[in-house]
Scaffold this motif. Structure first.
Motif, PDB file in Angstrom:
ATOM      1  N   ALA A  13      32.785  35.479  59.667  1.00  0.00           N
ATOM      2  CA  ALA A  13      31.670  35.814  58.785  1.00  0.00           C
ATOM      3  C   ALA A  13      31.691  34.991  57.505  1.00  0.00           C
ATOM      4  O   ALA A  13      30.639  34.625  56.968  1.00  0.00           O
ATOM      5  CB  ALA A  13      31.716  37.312  58.440  1.00  0.00           C
ATOM      6  N   ASP A  14      32.869  34.692  56.995  1.00  0.00           N
ATOM      7  CA  ASP A  14      33.024  33.958  55.742  1.00  0.00           C
ATOM      8  C   ASP A  14      33.885  32.722  56.004  1.00  0.00           C
ATOM      9  O   ASP A  14      35.101  32.826  56.129  1.00  0.00           O
ATOM     10  CB  ASP A  14      33.674  34.861  54.688  1.00  0.00           C
ATOM     11  CG  ASP A  14      33.713  34.227  53.305  1.00  0.00           C
ATOM     12  OD1 ASP A  14      33.771  32.983  53.218  1.00  0.00           O
ATOM     13  OD2 ASP A  14      33.700  34.978  52.308  1.00  0.00           O
ATOM     14  N   LEU A  15      33.247  31.560  56.094  1.00  0.00           N
ATOM     15  CA  LEU A  15      33.964  30.334  56.438  1.00  0.00           C
ATOM     16  C   LEU A  15      34.979  29.964  55.359  1.00  0.00           C
ATOM     17  O   LEU A  15      36.064  29.471  55.670  1.00  0.00           O
ATOM     18  CB  LEU A  15      32.973  29.190  56.648  1.00  0.00           C
ATOM     19  CG  LEU A  15      33.555  27.891  57.209  1.00  0.00           C
ATOM     20  CD1 LEU A  15      34.232  28.119  58.551  1.00  0.00           C
ATOM     21  CD2 LEU A  15      32.472  26.825  57.334  1.00  0.00           C
ATOM     22  N   THR A  46      29.586  21.921  60.613  1.00  0.00           N
ATOM     23  CA  THR A  46      28.515  21.053  61.109  1.00  0.00           C
ATOM     24  C   THR A  46      27.877  21.556  62.395  1.00  0.00           C
ATOM     25  O   THR A  46      26.854  21.016  62.828  1.00  0.00           O
ATOM     26  CB  THR A  46      29.048  19.623  61.349  1.00  0.00           C
ATOM     27  OG1 THR A  46      30.189  19.669  62.212  1.00  0.00           O
ATOM     28  CG2 THR A  46      29.423  18.952  60.039  1.00  0.00           C
ATOM     29  N   LEU A  47      28.458  22.583  63.025  1.00  0.00           N
ATOM     30  CA  LEU A  47      27.860  23.130  64.247  1.00  0.00           C
ATOM     31  C   LEU A  47      26.571  23.879  63.929  1.00  0.00           C
ATOM     32  O   LEU A  47      26.455  24.507  62.880  1.00  0.00           O
ATOM     33  CB  LEU A  47      28.831  24.094  64.931  1.00  0.00           C
ATOM     34  CG  LEU A  47      29.970  23.492  65.749  1.00  0.00           C
ATOM     35  CD1 LEU A  47      30.905  24.602  66.227  1.00  0.00           C
ATOM     36  CD2 LEU A  47      29.439  22.696  66.939  1.00  0.00           C
ATOM     37  N   TYR A 245      25.140  14.535  67.233  1.00  0.00           N
ATOM     38  CA  TYR A 245      26.131  15.416  66.638  1.00  0.00           C
ATOM     39  C   TYR A 245      27.441  14.665  66.372  1.00  0.00           C
ATOM     40  O   TYR A 245      28.083  14.879  65.339  1.00  0.00           O
ATOM     41  CB  TYR A 245      26.414  16.637  67.515  1.00  0.00           C
ATOM     42  CG  TYR A 245      27.490  17.512  66.908  1.00  0.00           C
ATOM     43  CD1 TYR A 245      27.240  18.225  65.738  1.00  0.00           C
ATOM     44  CD2 TYR A 245      28.771  17.564  67.450  1.00  0.00           C
ATOM     45  CE1 TYR A 245      28.232  18.986  65.135  1.00  0.00           C
ATOM     46  CE2 TYR A 245      29.768  18.323  66.854  1.00  0.00           C
ATOM     47  CZ  TYR A 245      29.492  19.037  65.701  1.00  0.00           C
ATOM     48  OH  TYR A 245      30.488  19.775  65.103  1.00  0.00           O
ATOM     49  N   PHE A 246      27.835  13.791  67.277  1.00  0.00           N
ATOM     50  CA  PHE A 246      29.024  12.971  67.081  1.00  0.00           C
ATOM     51  C   PHE A 246      28.924  12.195  65.768  1.00  0.00           C
ATOM     52  O   PHE A 246      29.864  12.187  64.957  1.00  0.00           O
ATOM     53  CB  PHE A 246      29.194  12.020  68.266  1.00  0.00           C
ATOM     54  CG  PHE A 246      30.436  11.175  68.237  1.00  0.00           C
ATOM     55  CD1 PHE A 246      31.589  11.587  68.896  1.00  0.00           C
ATOM     56  CD2 PHE A 246      30.457   9.947  67.578  1.00  0.00           C
ATOM     57  CE1 PHE A 246      32.741  10.805  68.891  1.00  0.00           C
ATOM     58  CE2 PHE A 246      31.603   9.163  67.562  1.00  0.00           C
ATOM     59  CZ  PHE A 246      32.751   9.596  68.217  1.00  0.00           C
ATOM     60  N   SER A 247      27.782  11.546  65.551  1.00  0.00           N
ATOM     61  CA  SER A 247      27.593  10.760  64.327  1.00  0.00           C
ATOM     62  C   SER A 247      27.583  11.651  63.093  1.00  0.00           C
ATOM     63  O   SER A 247      28.206  11.327  62.072  1.00  0.00           O
ATOM     64  CB  SER A 247      26.287   9.970  64.420  1.00  0.00           C
ATOM     65  OG  SER A 247      26.336   9.034  65.477  1.00  0.00           O
ATOM     66  N   ARG A 251      30.473  11.415  60.021  1.00  0.00           N
ATOM     67  CA  ARG A 251      30.094  11.119  58.640  1.00  0.00           C
ATOM     68  C   ARG A 251      30.607  12.220  57.718  1.00  0.00           C
ATOM     69  O   ARG A 251      31.107  11.947  56.618  1.00  0.00           O
ATOM     70  CB  ARG A 251      28.584  10.946  58.508  1.00  0.00           C
ATOM     71  CG  ARG A 251      28.051   9.662  59.131  1.00  0.00           C
ATOM     72  CD  ARG A 251      26.638   9.348  58.649  1.00  0.00           C
ATOM     73  NE  ARG A 251      26.579   9.032  57.234  1.00  0.00           N
ATOM     74  CZ  ARG A 251      26.843   7.835  56.722  1.00  0.00           C
ATOM     75  NH1 ARG A 251      27.215   6.829  57.527  1.00  0.00           N
ATOM     76  NH2 ARG A 251      26.733   7.632  55.423  1.00  0.00           N
ATOM     77  N   ALA A 252      30.494  13.460  58.176  1.00  0.00           N
ATOM     78  CA  ALA A 252      31.001  14.582  57.376  1.00  0.00           C
ATOM     79  C   ALA A 252      32.527  14.552  57.292  1.00  0.00           C
ATOM     80  O   ALA A 252      33.105  14.884  56.243  1.00  0.00           O
ATOM     81  CB  ALA A 252      30.527  15.910  57.976  1.00  0.00           C
TER      82      ALA A 252
END
Length: 380
Positions: A13-15, A46-47, A245-247, A251-252
């Motif tokens: 719930a809380d990352l 990023t998901l 998504y890979f890119s 980058r992130a």
């Protein structure tokens, strides 16, 4: 063995709170880069929101002893047989799993890994009835041994989905021999390298450079991706960076990890002409060679991959790294430049239920038939 451990599995719930717990456990020094919060935190952040990640927690009293991320994926085998899968630190969706997870497992003190893993498997088998398979990717032999023992203790069946060699350079061996790394390679590899180095030096002085700041690091990644894509598209493949998504993820990851010294981007050049780029991860003395992009030309003797990796190995050797890891998969340059190897396993654990027992039996019969055909061909 598992009576003193308590297990829970709830949606994250809380990352931020989960990240704090993960990093506190990671600080014990038993994580690979793929178990680090740099990787896991970037992945979770990023998901898409449609993925519901659950925190697998193993505790001993008030002490957090083990952590993992579980995802549920409903799929089909052979397009007809429904399968409910749990995956550790992956989604089960091919598009979002293009990242290729290696060196995985429950994050914990390796001295407790067997007991923690058994406790987690037993709890999942007793408590969560949604799944019939548990998928574990990129396991090293020590982790595989504990996972297999834990699965046997709980009564889970297993089968190896994939097995790949993992070649690496143990840089301590290079140092202990007190001679140049190049001289420690096979005669054939030395000849190829020396010839390639001379050919590139004819174009200008050889250099290996790293970005000075985050903006430059992103430029290196973009230039690597361009070369990577050109190579694979020319061979009728899509290339990893065609996956949006890979890119986005990488980058992130560079944004999160480069300022912390966890990302190594390198460019090899002859004069002002780039030869190749490497995108590596740095963690606990290990250099993980994750991705690359090379500039090929018509002369097969130039060997940009071999030269770029050689220069990178020399650089990391000088900087005190312990391992230069080519990671899982087959590659001539990996075997040529490496001085050690180990297997990496992709394992599927199955509940001991009728349909899984039948499938295991059919899989065994298929393997026996294949072995008989192979023996017959050899006899003929």
């Amino acid at each position: 063995m598992t009576a003193s451990y308590q297990v829970s599995c709830d949606e994250i719930a809380d990352l931020s709170e989960f990240g704090n717990a993960w990093q506190e456990l990671e600080a014990g020094g038993h994580a690979s880069f793929f178990q680090s919060w740099c990787w896991i935190g970037t992945w979770l952040s990023t998901l898409p929101d449609s993925f519901k990640a659950k925190a697998l927690r193993v505790s001993q009293g008030d002490r957090l002893a083990g952590l993992g991320v579980l995802m549920f994926h409903a799929g089909h085998r052979h397009r007809i047989m429904p399968v409910g899968r749990l995956l550790l630190n992956e989604t089960g969706d091919a598009h979002h799993d293009r990242l290729t997870l290696e060196y995985s497992g429950i994050l914990c003190d390796t001295r407790e890994r067997l007991g923690i893993t058994e406790a987690a498997f037993r709890w999942l088998d007793d408590t969560d009835r949604s799944w019939s398979e548990l998928c574990l990717s990129g396991l090293l032999p020590e982790t595989l041994s504990d996972v297999s023992k834990a699965a046997d203790a709980v009564g889970l069946m297993s089968w190896i989905q994939d097995l790949k060699p993992c070649d690496y350079v143990d840089l301590s061996i290079v140092r202990d021999r007190k001679e140049d790394y190049l001289t420690q390679l096979s005669r054939n590899t030395r000849q190829q390298l020396r010839k390639a180095l001379r050919l590139y030096e004819a174009d200008g002085p050889l250099s290996l450079t790293a970005p000075d700041n985050l903006d430059e690091a992103h430029r290196f990644l973009d230039e690597l991706a361009e070369l990577h894509q050109s190579y694979w598209i020319a061979r009728g493949e899509t290339g990893s960076f065609s996956n949006d998504y890979f890119s986005k993820f990488h980058r992130a990851l560079v944004t999160a990890g480069f300022p912390e010294g966890k990302i190594q981007l390198l460019r090899a050049s002859a004069g002002d002409q780039p030869i190749g780029y490497l995108y590596n991860f740095l963690h606990d003395g290990t250099v993980y060679g994750y991705q690359s992009g090379f500039r090929y030309d018509e002369d097969p003797k130039r060997k940009p991959g071999l030269v770029t990796h050689y220069l990178a190995i020399e650089r990391n050797l000088a900087q005190g790294a312990g391992i230069y890891d080519f990671m899982a998969g087959y590659g001539q340059h990996k075997r040529s430049l490496g001085n050690a190897t180990q297997d990496m396993t992709w394992l599927v654990l199955q509940r001991n239920i009728l349909k899984n027992r039948l499938e295991q039996r059919l899989r065994g019969l298929k393997q026996q038939l294949a072995e008989r055909k192979k023996a017959q061909r050899q006899a003929d």
